[in-house]
Scaffold this motif. Sequence first.
Motif, PDB file in Angstrom:
ATOM      1  N   LYS A  85     -16.073  -6.570 -39.771  1.00 39.00           N
ATOM      2  CA  LYS A  85     -16.811  -5.742 -38.827  1.00 39.00           C
ATOM      3  C   LYS A  85     -17.697  -6.624 -37.942  1.00 39.00           C
ATOM      4  O   LYS A  85     -18.059  -7.745 -38.352  1.00 39.00           O
ATOM      5  N   VAL A  87     -15.235  -4.491 -35.316  1.00 41.91           N
ATOM      6  CA  VAL A  87     -13.830  -4.788 -35.054  1.00 41.91           C
ATOM      7  C   VAL A  87     -13.664  -5.778 -33.911  1.00 41.91           C
ATOM      8  O   VAL A  87     -12.860  -6.716 -34.000  1.00 41.91           O
ATOM      9  N   VAL A 110     -10.006  -2.642 -40.924  1.00 42.13           N
ATOM     10  CA  VAL A 110     -11.278  -3.206 -40.468  1.00 42.13           C
ATOM     11  C   VAL A 110     -12.258  -3.217 -41.642  1.00 42.13           C
ATOM     12  O   VAL A 110     -12.364  -2.245 -42.393  1.00 42.13           O
ATOM     13  N   HIS A 112     -15.180  -2.643 -42.908  1.00 41.33           N
ATOM     14  CA  HIS A 112     -16.413  -1.919 -43.249  1.00 41.33           C
ATOM     15  C   HIS A 112     -16.370  -1.670 -44.763  1.00 41.33           C
ATOM     16  O   HIS A 112     -16.121  -0.560 -45.234  1.00 41.33           O
ATOM     17  N   ASP A 172     -21.612   2.974 -39.676  1.00 40.14           N
ATOM     18  CA  ASP A 172     -20.289   3.375 -40.154  1.00 40.14           C
ATOM     19  C   ASP A 172     -20.386   4.342 -41.324  1.00 40.14           C
ATOM     20  O   ASP A 172     -19.644   5.333 -41.389  1.00 40.14           O
ATOM     21  N   ILE A 304      -9.836   2.405 -42.705  1.00 38.40           N
ATOM     22  CA  ILE A 304     -10.612   2.195 -41.480  1.00 38.40           C
ATOM     23  C   ILE A 304      -9.725   1.405 -40.522  1.00 38.40           C
ATOM     24  O   ILE A 304      -9.590   0.191 -40.670  1.00 38.40           O
ATOM     25  N   ALA A 309     -12.850   2.253 -36.346  1.00 36.94           N
ATOM     26  CA  ALA A 309     -13.885   1.232 -36.220  1.00 36.94           C
ATOM     27  C   ALA A 309     -14.438   1.165 -34.803  1.00 36.94           C
ATOM     28  O   ALA A 309     -15.617   0.845 -34.604  1.00 36.94           O
TER      29      ALA A 309
END
Length: 338
Positions: A85, A87, A110, A112, A172, A304, A309
């Motif tokens: 993260k 992205v 991604v 997270h 997020d 994700i 993202a």
Amino acid sequence: MPDILVIGAGLIGARHVAAVQDHPDCTLAGVVDPVQLDGIAAPVFRDIADVNVHVDGAIIATPTGLHASHGLQCAQRGWHMLIEKPVTATLDEARVLGHAVRTHGVRCLVGHHRRYHPSIDVLRDAILSGKIGAPVTSTLIWAMRKHDSYFNADWRRTDGSPVMINLVHDIDLLRFIFGEVTDIAALGSNAQRGSDKVESGGAVLRFESGLCATISFADTAPSPWGFEAGTAENPNIGTTGQDMWWITGTLGGIAFPSLTLWGGASDWSQPATAQTLSANKTVPLIAQLTHFCQVIAGTAEPIIDVDDAARTLKVTRDIETLLAQQILHPEDTKEKIA
């Protein structure tokens, strides 16, 4: 068993390298980093273009400004990706990366990684199942003091705001639990270091449901309150075990990470009672890697993806823009109070 390449061997990249080496479901194909590395039992390359070993998936752990270009190179080589993260640095870059992922038929997850905390699953389930009624407010604190050497890296001196580096995680999770953001307000300060980047402040987010969330943040204040300190997820950050997130609802409230659930009071004349919910213990970075192996194998979809993202990135960038305007042009953004 997939062969995984780690691109970038900094603070988080080094943790990814160790995780891949220790994981029973994958092997370390190599590491890409422009700095000479020692003690790695795998090929080391200076550039992605130099990689001449078999790769099934790549973990991109380079500075944010390089995510898009490195992601495009991985897509062109047919490598599935786990990108740290945020992205990408910009929404336009995220759109280009998303198009490349689809065009080359690769899968992109991604990083997270906080979504992989079992305690987050318990928190989300408690809220979505109505244990506190309809969510009304969310109050979150992230405050710690980063040591001066943290800013030795050039990219952190130029783009080292805690909003993009740290709060993107919290934003997020707020989206993951409460849905999409409709309105944003924010105030920030650079009073301690005096640089041209925000270092502390507060943001208010309103969600489609009507819930309002506040985030108080600082990377100049040593405190016991922050996700990493509360959950012990990061070995580089001291553990306190203190709650740092409180959510209220029409039937009660819940605190995190203790998962203390308060209820039983119908109005302010009655005392609430507490119980503690339980959650399994898992290292989220390892759980994320397990999921990435499944994504590479095609047995699971990314939880994700780039588009998801990118929505977190938009909220984060909007907050960053509001705060940067106040730091760089305070005369245009400050409301005078007599």
